[in-house]
Design an enzyme around this catalytic site. Structure first.
Site, PDB file in Angstrom:
ATOM      1  CB  SER A 231      39.581  45.307  36.190  1.00 33.45           C
ATOM      2  OG  SER A 231      38.702  45.151  35.476  1.00 33.45           O
TER       3      SER A 231
ATOM      4  CG  ASP B 205      33.633  44.106  41.315  1.00 30.54           C
ATOM      5  OD1 ASP B 205      33.146  44.079  40.224  1.00 30.54           O
ATOM      6  OD2 ASP B 205      34.946  43.971  41.284  1.00 30.54           O
TER       7      ASP B 205
ATOM      8  CG  HIS C 111      34.895  45.485  38.343  1.00 33.01           C
ATOM      9  ND1 HIS C 111      35.422  44.336  38.512  1.00 33.01           N
ATOM     10  CD2 HIS C 111      35.374  46.456  36.509  1.00 33.01           C
ATOM     11  CE1 HIS C 111      36.161  44.332  38.188  1.00 33.01           C
ATOM     12  NE2 HIS C 111      36.819  45.149  36.661  1.00 33.01           N
TER      13      HIS C 111
END
Length: 270
Positions: free
Chosen positions: A95, A217, A246
């Site tokens: 991320s 996602d 995610h």
């Protein structure tokens, strides 16, 4: 133990020629890599750390000014690598940490042999000719919800971010690490991440990048992985996995771990 090691809860596991650094994303800590670590430690030196602001770190270390931009976190990465005297590493960033690693690599490309980006995005807000997945108004509502009742927001956000079954272990795990963050710090970090726009920096990232992305996602539309691929300054490759959420390394390890191991071990063939 030095201040950098203590502040970031640095763990060094295994041994080998190759150094692999595992960097977690928003709302998690180094425990998000628990399914991957056992597959790496026999043949590699593995570095785990927590971003300042994570629930496992001392909130007194969180400087709201320093961490108002992702550069503050990138300087931390460089400081960690220098403190541990790492000459070069495979940097696996989840991320926001994928982008943090990318920023750090612009300043110190010598420290990185490749970056494996998991669920990465250079910008979350939609723009002309760019689909990031969010409108500004949606993010404003998200920030307001975090501010008004952080615990309730965590309970609602965790299953959406993780995807799949609301009662899954992965949802419970993400809820726990998310709720461990101090609410004002969590809000500040979320604002820094969701308001960031790093598109202009991508052309300066010359380190090979392996982009790994879930098919579905909430935070990162699948088209973003192709945008990264087209705009990064060095070699890159994209793999879209048949996973939902995610945090696929937590929620779908059976699919994701073999993919990550392949991208860690093998370079992009030209």
């Amino acid at each position: 133990m030095g201040i950098v090691e203590e502040a970031h809860n640095i763990k060094i596991l295994g041994s080998g020629q190759q150094t692999i650094v595992l960097a977690h994303g928003f709302g998690t800590d180094q425990s998000v890599w628990k399914h991957l670590v056992p597959h790496l430690v026999d043949n590699n030196r593995v570095i785990l750390y927590d971003n300042i602001g994570a629930g496992t770190t001392n909130p007194d270390y969180f400087d709201f000014g320093r961490y108002a931009s992702l550069e503050g976190f990138a300087y931390d990465v460089i400081a960690i690598l220098e403190e541990l005297q790492i000459q070069s590493c495979v940097f696996v960033g989840h991320s926001v940490s994928a982008m943090i690693g990318a920023i750090a690599s612009i300043t110190r490309p010598d420290l990185f042999s490749k970056i494996v980006m998991v669920s990465a995005s250079p910008r979350y807000i939609n723009d002309v000719d760019y689909f990031g997945g969010f409108e500004q108004e949606e993010l404003n509502q998200l920030f307001e919800a975090m501010q008004s009742n952080y615990k309730a927001w965590c309970s609602g956000f965790a299953p959406l971010a993780v995807g799949g079954d609301m009662d899954s272990v992965a949802v419970q795990e993400f809820s726990r690490t998310l709720f461990n963050m101090r609410p004002d710090i969590a809000l500040s970090v979320a604002q820094t991440i969701f308001q960031s726009d790093l598109r202009h920096l991508l052309c300066h990232v010359t380190i090979p990048c392996h982009i790994v992305q879930s098919m579905k996602d909430l935070a990162v539309p699948v088209v973003v992985s192709e945008y990264l691929h087209q705009n990064l300054g060095g070699e890159s490759i994209v793999e879209v996995m048949q996973t939902d959420g995610h945090l696929p390394q937590l929620s779908s390890p059976d699919i994701v771990i073999p993919v990550l191991l392949r991208h860690i071990r093998f370079d992009i063939s030209v």
